[in-house]
Design a protein around this motif. Sequence first.
Motif, PDB file in Angstrom:
ATOM      1  N   LEU A   6       4.586 -18.210  -4.652  1.00 54.33           N
ATOM      2  CA  LEU A   6       5.559 -19.043  -5.351  1.00 54.33           C
ATOM      3  C   LEU A   6       4.865 -20.038  -6.275  1.00 54.33           C
ATOM      4  CD1 LEU A   6       8.580 -19.879  -5.417  1.00 54.33           C
ATOM      5  CD2 LEU A   6       8.014 -21.568  -3.710  1.00 54.33           C
TER       6      LEU A   6
ATOM      7  N   HIS B  99      14.331 -31.351  -0.230  1.00 54.66           N
ATOM      8  CA  HIS B  99      14.001 -30.089   0.438  1.00 54.66           C
ATOM      9  C   HIS B  99      12.811 -30.265   1.375  1.00 54.66           C
ATOM     10  CE1 HIS B  99      16.843 -27.413  -1.327  1.00 54.66           C
ATOM     11  NE2 HIS B  99      16.450 -27.630  -2.563  1.00 54.66           N
TER      12      HIS B  99
ATOM     13  N   ARG C 154      12.262 -27.503   4.101  1.00 59.91           N
ATOM     14  CA  ARG C 154      12.177 -26.350   3.208  1.00 59.91           C
ATOM     15  C   ARG C 154      11.000 -26.571   2.273  1.00 59.91           C
ATOM     16  NH1 ARG C 154      17.687 -27.445   3.925  1.00 59.91           N
ATOM     17  NH2 ARG C 154      17.698 -28.833   2.160  1.00 59.91           N
ATOM     18  N   LYS C 155       9.817 -26.286   2.803  1.00 60.52           N
ATOM     19  CA  LYS C 155       8.594 -26.634   2.075  1.00 60.52           C
ATOM     20  C   LYS C 155       8.504 -25.885   0.759  1.00 60.52           C
ATOM     21  CE  LYS C 155       6.082 -27.883   6.181  1.00 60.52           C
ATOM     22  NZ  LYS C 155       7.177 -27.573   7.130  1.00 60.52           N
ATOM     23  N   GLY C 156       8.894 -24.614   0.791  1.00 56.62           N
ATOM     24  CA  GLY C 156       8.803 -23.791  -0.416  1.00 56.62           C
ATOM     25  C   GLY C 156       9.629 -24.376  -1.539  1.00 56.62           C
ATOM     26  N   SER C 157      10.895 -24.672  -1.245  1.00 61.62           N
ATOM     27  CA  SER C 157      11.769 -25.218  -2.280  1.00 61.62           C
ATOM     28  C   SER C 157      11.258 -26.571  -2.738  1.00 61.62           C
ATOM     29  CB  SER C 157      13.192 -25.389  -1.751  1.00 61.62           C
ATOM     30  OG  SER C 157      13.693 -24.175  -1.320  1.00 61.62           O
TER      31      SER C 157
ATOM     32  N   LEU D 133       4.482 -18.604   0.071  1.00 63.39           N
ATOM     33  CA  LEU D 133       4.428 -19.922  -0.569  1.00 63.39           C
ATOM     34  C   LEU D 133       3.396 -19.930  -1.688  1.00 63.39           C
ATOM     35  CD1 LEU D 133       5.450 -22.880  -0.311  1.00 63.39           C
ATOM     36  CD2 LEU D 133       3.409 -23.295   1.034  1.00 63.39           C
TER      37      LEU D 133
ATOM     38  N   PHE E 144       8.417 -26.025  -5.023  1.00 67.18           N
ATOM     39  CA  PHE E 144       8.884 -25.402  -6.253  1.00 67.18           C
ATOM     40  C   PHE E 144       9.471 -26.446  -7.200  1.00 67.18           C
ATOM     41  CE2 PHE E 144      12.418 -23.497  -8.662  1.00 67.18           C
ATOM     42  CZ  PHE E 144      11.729 -22.539  -9.371  1.00 67.18           C
TER      43      PHE E 144
END
Lengths: 721, 356
Positions: A593, A542, A547-550, A590, A553
């Motif tokens: 999260l 990711h 997709r930094k957030g994923s 973010l 996570f």
Amino acid sequence: MPGLLTGSGDSSSLVPFSPELHTPAVYPLHHGLKPPITPRLSISWSSGNSLRVSVFRSPETTNTIEDEAEVGGKVVELKLSGEDVHSEVNDAVRWRRIVYGSVSPFAHLQNKKNAMAALSELQHSAPSQLEWSKYVLEYSKEINSLLGNRKSRPTSLIEDPKTVLKIDEEPSSLKAAWELLEIFYANKQSQSWIPEQLVDWLTDYDSLFSGQVPTVHLRLVEFQAQLINIQTVENEAAYWQAISSALSVGWLDIVVKLLRLHGSYQLNQLGSRETENGLVEAVAVLISKMPRMRVDLPDGKLGECCYNKSDFMKAWEKWRAQITKLDCSAYWLQCSHHQTKENLKNLLQIMLGNINTLTNATCHWVELYIAHFLYIRPFTSGLESMHVLAQKCIQLKPISTPHKLMSLIIGILGENTEVILAECSKSFGPWMIAHATELLTAGNIQAEILLKEERHNLGGISIEESHRLVYAQVLSSHALTWQIAPVYLISCMKHGVGLLEILLYKQPVYHSQVLLKNIEICRLYELDSVSANAMKIVGMHHWKHGRKGSGIFWLQQARDEVRLNRIAQKLFDFVGKSISDESFEQWEGLIELMGTESRTVGGLEFLHKYRDFKKSLQQVQDGVATDAARKAGESLISIMKNPSTPQRFWLPLLYDSLKLLTWQEGPLLNVSQCNLLLNKLQESTVAKLRPDFVEVGLPPHALSSVRAALATNLGRAILEE
Amino acid sequence: MSTETLKQFHRLPQSTYIDALRFLPPLSAFDRYVVIASFNSDTDETSIGIHALNPTDAPTLTLQSSFPTSSRISSLKVAQKSLQNPLIAASTFAGSLHILFPNPIDASFESEVSIPEKTLHIGPISCVDLQENGSACVSVGEDGRVNLISVSDSGLDYRRVFDSKGLVSYTAARWASPTEFATGGLGNSLQWWDQRRPGGPVSQFKGNWAEGASSGVVHSIDIHPSRKHTCLAGGSYGSVFAWDLRRQQQPIILSGIGTNDTASNICISSSDVWEVQYDTFMSSSNRATANISSDRVLPVMMCSEDGILAVVKQGEEPTEILAENCAINSFDIDPQNPSDVICSLEWESVAILTRA
């Protein structure tokens, strides 16, 4: 390891292995790349049976290529489909249905086995064989029902008298084989009725032999086709042949039905052929009264059931006496129809167990074998005597290439577990053998030892385990069945878990559904490290795809501090410019999260702290409350002290908090705090000289104004103390 | 845990993997149709098919028409404009969106409009939702984009509402009203969006989750038309929870691990909850005692990875409807006849059940 089984090749190999090699097939690969292509291909296994081939372009020509997309090369996925081992169940859908259905009976039985083993350990006693055989039978019946049902079609009210044989859907030999194993191994209660069970078995599956040898079933099918065109059946040899064949294998209902087609039953003939008709009917009645050593008969089947041996003996003697009496009767002389007389007498000989008549009436040795049980030796019991009888039948009706079911029968009768396993494996594939071992070992200590003994030539695993592993490999090779493989792998003591880990590592986890499935399987089997690794792979995937957030996570889920720290550095570069202005808000989601501080966030902790600091600063700007300012000051100190705060943010942070440093109501920081900040400031100015320094984008006077503010604060703090 | 008595239950084996299924609003008075998104693993073909469901004692699904898609379906929704034909929205893992219009006479696909891959989202579309009247569709993805697609007779038009540039990923979406919708994502987070206030979510929910629950992923959201302030969500570790917008940060846990208060925890499943829907069915037994006050969450049906189909109610024991050997990937309650439920099972089959 499964591979060793066939690889050994010497006399110790269990499954006949044909070393003949197929000529390699050549397939053109459509990669769509323009030449020149490097002579180098990279080939790797993808999930299941897919092969991933990477085709590279020659590097020296890439700069001249006009099409940018083609620069590196291409990856082509090939789906391999080998020839189907399950020749019977070639229909992949039907096959998968069996695969799905057998999971739960198998898992259920394994659970029972483990529970019983645990219980017996607790009570220091051997587990009850009786109870176990009950479970095995239950299991066997469940699996059997999966392999297809003997569907009895709705019988129409007006039955066509000329339909002697109902031709249903072709039964599967897989089911036939399973039922054989069930009769001999699972059904312990009805051991004494094995002969009658075999009679029923042949009734259901005789048609399976038709492809290879002539059978009674085939004879009847052929006769039925002719029947419509025949006027007077009793003149036809085929009619009598069909009757005697059906009688020899005990299909009494068909025999009686056929006999009633005899011309003497027709109303206009009754007068002239009264005696003849009487004889036909007498034979038909005798046939329908045949004593059978069994509990009950299914609907429509004929015979008189006798539950115990003595009752049966009496009935049997009486019945035979009646046959002999009829045989000697004077009425035969009055029967004018020669063929009827001869053939009815022939039927009586079959019932009396005349070996020659039986041999003539039957087509292959299994039929003759069944005829023996029916008319010559109804009390045959014990595998040894059954085996001797089978040998005798084979001698009478030799066969050049035995049918796979015949080989299985001989294996069972010969009490040779290795032969049974080899036949199952050769003819019915890994599914059969993985599931049938449970039947073979039920209550059979010898087979249990054979199957469960750890073998050096199998890499230290037992035969049972090796077969399960093979089956699990088959399951693993399909996108829809790989998630079933863990159920079988986990029942393998030695290599199961290791192979399960490999299986899980091979899955393309960057598809979110595959990842979640992977995590679920890991949760069930407590493979935390495997799922953590999968999460790491996904996290990096990711991250690399923006997709930094994923990414963060999943790395957090994996508690991968090392990667999170490295990511943090990259992220700070990204944050860098925006840290002081309002665009920091885009990071809010973010930071949310990342959650509370108790979680693993690695270097990213800074973002969280910074957000909080920013919030407290906001409050200060809104009002003039000294309390809020003091709090903000405290959080400034804590964020500056924190080792996770990157050095490049020190100056911007201090610049942001100028207002705190020059607080009107009095100094917010004490002397030591001021000194700390001054030191940090000094360090950050020194850092400017280092090559990896990143310009943050502050006004040029920032440094001097922070320094001045800090000095003022220090001065005031000294005065206060 | 109590179990629900079923009047009818049938498992219909299919020859393909079922990615999603929905009851189609009735095309005529007598027909009943089910839309099924299927994947054939042997041929790698994916399609959306309309199947006629004949409601006899032995129900069968008969394929009426089929529409091939280029990639597997990630989300499937249906809607109906009042007095007009229903429409079907389907998003794919490749990133395309298809709006299909079934013909009411022969259940064939009358027309189709679509937005190709790499337009709405980079990568797969996680979820789409159609407005009740079918005039607009929201799409969300792991790439952090939120798009609004307007569906009109002239075609499709889309507008990007938000782009987190990958900083936040969205996994579920659901309309609340013609202007509001909710989305869900990683970390059991929910966002509330209002088209009248653009620029970002108007409200964010990130409850005070205990350790563990905050690592969940929201897989499905439902909002009841009469209770627009409550957002229902289902996700990892068997969690089903409701977010009352009036009580910002405290989730109402219906099932699964939640807050630190373990005493009152109801946990019907510990695997992923794939779908949640408000259960509109009132059985004769619970109709008598139906005094669901306005501050209690309405009954919820959920299906899970470990094969559970159940109804959970706030403060009550959950009612288990099915316990299968394989995952139940999705389900749908017949809006016309809420006693009927259809679900797709992992092992290539469809289950149809009628509650007593």
